[in-house]
Design an enzyme around this catalytic site. Structure first.
Site, short mmCIF file in Angstrom:
data_model
loop_
_atom_site.label_atom_id
_atom_site.label_comp_id
_atom_site.label_asym_id
_atom_site.label_seq_id
_atom_site.Cartn_x
_atom_site.Cartn_y
_atom_site.Cartn_z
N HIS A 233 0.85 -1.18 0.00
CA HIS A 233 0.00 0.00 0.00
C HIS A 233 0.88 1.23 0.00
O HIS A 233 2.06 1.18 0.37
CB HIS A 233 -0.99 0.02 1.17
CG HIS A 233 -0.34 -0.04 2.53
ND1 HIS A 233 0.36 1.00 3.07
CD2 HIS A 233 -0.32 -1.02 3.44
CE1 HIS A 233 0.79 0.67 4.27
NE2 HIS A 233 0.41 -0.57 4.52
N ALA B 198 18.85 -17.72 4.82
CA ALA B 198 17.97 -17.35 5.93
C ALA B 198 18.12 -15.88 6.29
O ALA B 198 19.22 -15.32 6.30
CB ALA B 198 18.30 -18.23 7.15
N ARG C 97 26.68 -15.80 -5.70
CA ARG C 97 27.34 -16.58 -6.74
C ARG C 97 26.28 -17.28 -7.56
O ARG C 97 25.08 -17.22 -7.27
CB ARG C 97 28.30 -17.60 -6.13
CG ARG C 97 27.63 -18.60 -5.20
CD ARG C 97 28.65 -19.61 -4.66
NE ARG C 97 28.08 -20.48 -3.65
CZ ARG C 97 27.38 -21.58 -3.90
NH1 ARG C 97 27.15 -21.93 -5.17
NH2 ARG C 97 26.91 -22.33 -2.93
#
Length: 566
Positions: free
Chosen positions: A118, A164, A187
């Site tokens: 938004h 992560a 990479r």
């Protein structure tokens, strides 16, 4: 109570380890799971051997799960989610807005894919701001680690791995290993030192797409046959182009003529459509257009029919029964005068389309044994001489950008012009590096290539010049060359966006403008060719098992201008 407690514990176990459900669940648990899937996905939204956790908050507008996919414990799913086969949303995953996943996508716990946004204009509180959604697209064989955030508008290419905690704010090309906030490429996954030989990979997305298109081609053609003639889509008026598009699609996917007519009847109808006096093909039910003062026409459907009917006949093993008179009789002087009158300043697409049609008429006249084109035999050479000397050395193109449309007219006109001239006759284009620069600059223009704004014409008019110039600069299929990495990245994004646009049993729509988003023959024929060019630039066109042979053929239709090359 003890039995109920065991059942609850078993359900919680499956919610967190859903891969165990298919082999270990009781019949009662299977019945409850079927009811759960029916509630969230309807009759046909969930594939075979799927699992939707009872503890997951799944409130979609539309849910489609491919076979062997699951939504694990405490996931939160809203909006429109479409997945391929073997996809996993692990515990506490959040997927909102419009999200499309390919096959074999693994999403780690606590990861968020937020396919909506938004605005935050200062004129009102944030909670009153309007919502928008460009959507998120994830390719095949992608591993997204835990606690990752992927924001609206991002496309993640095939075979990517995302570490992560990453925050993905920009598109990632195929095979990228990325991490960080914001996520940055680290990479290429194929360069991993741990890479070891593996068994042959399963069928990739291009092969699956082509197999689907091939299996549905006959039904798509039958859908666009009104009992007498071809229409672009049901409810539309029959047109010459629809007939030609049907021939192109059947040749591309089925290797034969459309089954609604015999090959001889297809040829007969297209032959009789040509006006014997002018050599032009008017629209069905209309008279042949009157030639201009120099013997050729300036615009209209008959101009494109020089391409579409000529190549449809070529695919059917035939050719025009009559020469195109305007190209046969125009002198070099008349041609140059006409070319200089074309709208190079404010209508470059129209100028390019005229060059495309005239040069293609010369090609068919050569095929007809009617000389090299032009009453004095020098008109085609004069045309190429004019084009080479008038190309802008800074862009390699003809015409200039405008504040309203940027390079849209220039790039689209370039495609049409070079398709019928340099590409069709196998001649090198001038300043190919500058063309690549100009086209890539245009491809970043969000007015034409923002999410949901692409149409078949605009994408084709970018990918064909990039493909043509890459080949001229020495980059083979998937090879290295001038700005190859950027070209491939753009091709990856477009390919990832194009494949999901296929509508089962109906084909492709053209796009939000022009003929519109409804699937039809024109959109299907064009997108099939576009997908081939995108895949070929990535070195993967062999996966499709088809290659355009008509209007959008990659090979020259002839080599040079010498009539001995007929």
């Amino acid at each position: 109570m003890n039995l109920d407690h065991q059942q609850d514990a078993s359900v919680r176990h499956f919610d967190h380890c859903p891969w165990l459900f298919a082999e270990a669940a009781s019949e009662e648990q299977r019945h409850a799971q079927r009811a759960r899937q029916q509630a969230v996905g309807g009759d046909s939204g969930i594939g075979e051997r799927c699992y939707v956790a009872h503890s997951a908050a799944v409130f979609p507008d539309r849910l489609r799960l491919g076979d062997d996919s699951y939504i694990a414990a405490h996931a939160y799913v809203t909006g429109e989610l479409t997945t391929g086969a073997d996809c996993t949303l692990n515990p506490f995953t959040t997927v909102r807005g419009t999200v499309v996943l390919g096959d074999g996508v693994r999403i780690g716990a606590h990861t968020s894919l937020l396919g909506f946004n938004h605005s935050m204009a200062p004129d009102r509180p944030v909670f009153q701001q309007p919502l928008s959604s460009r959507g998120i697209k994830v390719g095949d064989d992608v591993w997204i680690g835990s606690h990752v955030v992927v924001v609206d508008g991002v496309t993640i290419g095939d075979h990517c791995v995302i570490g992560a905690g990453a925050v993905v704010t920009k598109d990632l090309p195929a095979w990228t290993v990325a991490a960080g906030n914001p996520a940055r490429p680290l990479r290429d996954r194929r360069d991993s030192p741990t890479t070891t030989p593996t068994a042959p990979a399963p069928r990739g997305p291009l092969t699956r797409f082509a197999d689907t298109a091939r299996a549905q081609a006959a039904d798509i053609l039958a859908r666009c046959w009104d009992g007498e003639r071809y229409v672009d889509r049901p409810g539309r008026t029959p047109t010459v182009r629809a007939h030609c598009d049907a021939v192109e699609i059947a040749d591309l996917l089925l290797g034969s003529a459309p089954e609604q007519l015999t090959t001889d009847e297809h040829v007969r109808r297209l032959h009789t459509a040509q006006d014997p006096q002018t050599g032009l093909v008017p629209e069905l039910g209309e008279p042949a257009p009157a030639p201009d003062h120099d013997g050729f026409i300036g615009e209209g459907a008959a101009l494109y029919h020089i391409l579409s009917v000529g190549y449809a006949l070529d695919l059917l093993g035939a050719s025009f029964p009559h020469p195109v008179r305007g190209a046969r009789e125009m002198t070099a002087r008349q041609l140059i005068a006409r070319v200089e009158e074309l709208p190079w300043l404010d209508g470059v697409w129209g100028a390019g389309a005229w060059i495309d049609a005239w040069a293609t008429a010369v090609h068919w006249n050569l095929r007809h044994g009617d000389g090299s084109g032009g009453q004095d035999g020098g008109a085609p050479e004069a045309l190429f001489g004019w084009l080479v000397t008038r190309a802008d050395p800074w862009t390699g193109m003809w015409g200039s950008a405008s504040p309203e449309d940027g390079r849209l007219q220039v790039v689209n006109g370039y495609y049409r012009l070079t398709r019928g001239s340099f590409a069709q006759f196998g001649l090198p284009v001038p300043y190919p590096e500058r063309v690549v620069d100009a086209v890539l600059d245009h491809a970043r223009d969000s007015r034409h290539f923002g999410a949901g704004r692409e149409n078949a014409c605009n994408v084709l008019d970018v990918i064909h010049p990039l493909w043509l110039c890459s080949r001229q600069l020495g980059a083979g299929s998937g090879g290295d060359g001038y700005r190859t990495a950027e070209i491939r990245a753009w091709a990856e994004r477009q390919l990832a966006a194009a494949l999901p646009r296929w509508h089962d049993g109906r084909g492709f729509g053209f796009g939000p403008t022009g003929p519109g988003p409804e699937p039809g023959l024109q959109g299907t024929e064009m997108w099939l060719a576009i997908i081939w060019y995108l895949a070929d630039l990535l070195g993967r066109s062999d996966d499709l098992g088809y290659r355009p042979r008509g209007v959008h053929r990659p090979e020259p239709a002839r080599t040079g201008l010498d009539s001995r090359h007929i």
